[in-house]
Design an enzyme around this catalytic site. Sequence first.
Site, PDB file in Angstrom:
ATOM      1  CE  LYS A   1      35.891  42.661  45.837  1.00 25.92           C
ATOM      2  NZ  LYS A   1      37.246  42.244  45.404  1.00 25.92           N
TER       3      LYS A   1
ATOM      4  CB  SER B   1      37.628  42.989  41.449  1.00 23.68           C
ATOM      5  OG  SER B   1      38.086  42.377  42.645  1.00 23.68           O
TER       6      SER B   1
ATOM      7  CB  SER C   1      41.142  42.738  43.403  1.00 18.09           C
ATOM      8  OG  SER C   1      40.838  42.463  42.069  1.00 18.09           O
TER       9      SER C   1
HETATM   10  N1  GLN Z   1      42.480  42.053  37.650  1.00 21.65           N
HETATM   11  C1  GLN Z   1      42.718  40.675  37.954  1.00 21.65           C
HETATM   12  C2  GLN Z   1      41.661  39.843  37.302  1.00 21.65           C
HETATM   13  O1  GLN Z   1      40.872  40.363  36.615  1.00 21.65           O
HETATM   14  C3  GLN Z   1      42.749  40.465  39.438  1.00 21.65           C
HETATM   15  C4  GLN Z   1      41.417  40.479  40.061  1.00 21.65           C
HETATM   16  C5  GLN Z   1      41.453  40.223  41.533  1.00 21.65           C
HETATM   17  O2  GLN Z   1      42.485  40.383  42.187  1.00 21.65           O
HETATM   18  N2  GLN Z   1      40.325  39.778  42.054  1.00 21.65           N
HETATM   19  O3  GLN Z   1      41.589  38.660  37.474  1.00 21.65           O
END
Ligand code: GLN
Length: 495
Positions: free
Chosen positions: A87, A162, A186
């Site tokens: 990532k 994400s 995410s």
């Molecule tokens: N969807 C959540 C957010 O937007 C979690 C994102 C994540 O786990 N990095 O913060």
Amino acid sequence: MSLHTLTLAELAAGLDRRDYSSVELTRHFLDRISRFDAAATGGLNSYITVTPERALAQAAAADAARAAARSGTGSAGQLTGIPLAQKDIFCTEGVKTTCGSKMLDSFISPYNAEVVTRCDAAGLVMLGKTNMDEFAMGSSNETSFYGAVKNPWDVTRVPGGSSGGSAAAVAARLAPAATGTDTGGSIRQPASLCNLTGLKPSYGRISRWGMIAFASSLDQAGPMTQTAEDAALLLQVMAGHDAKDSTSIDHPVPDYRATLNDSLQGLRIGLPRQFFGEGLNASTAALIQAAIRELEKLGATCVEVDLPNSGLSVPAYYVIAPAECSSNLSRFDGVRFGHRCDNPKDLEDLYKRSRAEGFGEEVRRRIMIGTYALSAGYYDAYYLQAQRVRRLIKQDFDAAFAHCDVILGPTAPDTAFALGAKQEDPIAMYLQDIYTIATNLAGLPGMSIPAGFSAGLPVGLQLIGPYWSEARLLNVAHRYQQVTDWHRQLPAAFA
Ligand code: GLN
């Protein structure tokens, strides 16, 4: 059988047998990336940066290490020579590291994240850096400066976020496995939407050093793989204490593969009533029930548990995570890292314009919410209150685990949604993580595994355990995967 349909465990066995070399394997995946990924030609857009030279050099070194091991003049690990995608939140020395943001579009990291160091040391071959929501803020990968990623199961839909690039890359077998990070879901939500196995370990299990911070008390890295066995193999490489990260915990790392086949006889599964109520798609609910029946056949028993404050997890998270992000992202000031505006009038203009130009809309929204929540006069009302709720959520889990060994429920309320469908509605997007966020607030390990298909789209099942129960979660997931084959299904266009 083609090379890209093989799991990490199978690829390791093939390298052992010398069915193929690491260079051949790496070329196979690089070829698939050139064929399927370029956004310009309508591809998935799952990679921000592909690193073929670095990959082929690592692969050649892996082949040499394996040859030396065979002749008794050197050593190689089980995963030596297997390709992997990272990532783009993990710093990689000499390679562009963007975190999905224009702010870091020109940033070449001078050092490796600890996760990257450990993967390199294990002999894994980095194919490239995967697309992601900007600074990991999002649930659809649509906030990336580098554009949305397509879901390989239906290219008109999102892959989740994400870690959407990692999820799409592995789902389309443009990498046999990838790393992800999970602050509120995410790893698990994109794994669910793309038919993968994704594990967010206990907070402190994997070093955050060199992993660009979003919300430091919640962020945790983890593996995104085809199977639980592969997740065990990759977690083994990633986990362990790191003195460079003060939140990394010095707790022994068990052999995650050793217990994969343990019996599930007597396993107590907790079903939180809050996870099966309103808001859950009916066909997802039916698939989760079918999975529960499979686990019961393997010897598990079910008990209903209560997580009374779980409805407060999303609101508490959207105070705490923005508060931490407003502080973490203050380092991007146009002076030391990343984007700098042209011809600043003075220092204040430099800060303001560099940040306004470098950050996208969602990141700016979070910085503003977080700064507000931390400001004098509002701190007690929002930030402190959210921290109290966080403690209650942790206590709910402690109480539930007095009655069960693992908690089971859906990962996401629905299957993959259409690209653009929730972009104008941040609250609808935030609710994607309704079942995953509480786990991060409590620091607990959570996992998503494939549990079937609804109208051709993957549905994930979530397992949550007490602190340090990664081995148990992997064991439950592995036994389930031995009696089901959802996780072996590939999207037809990428078979
Ligand atoms: N969807 C959540 C957010 O937007 C979690 C994102 C994540 O786990 N990095 O913060």
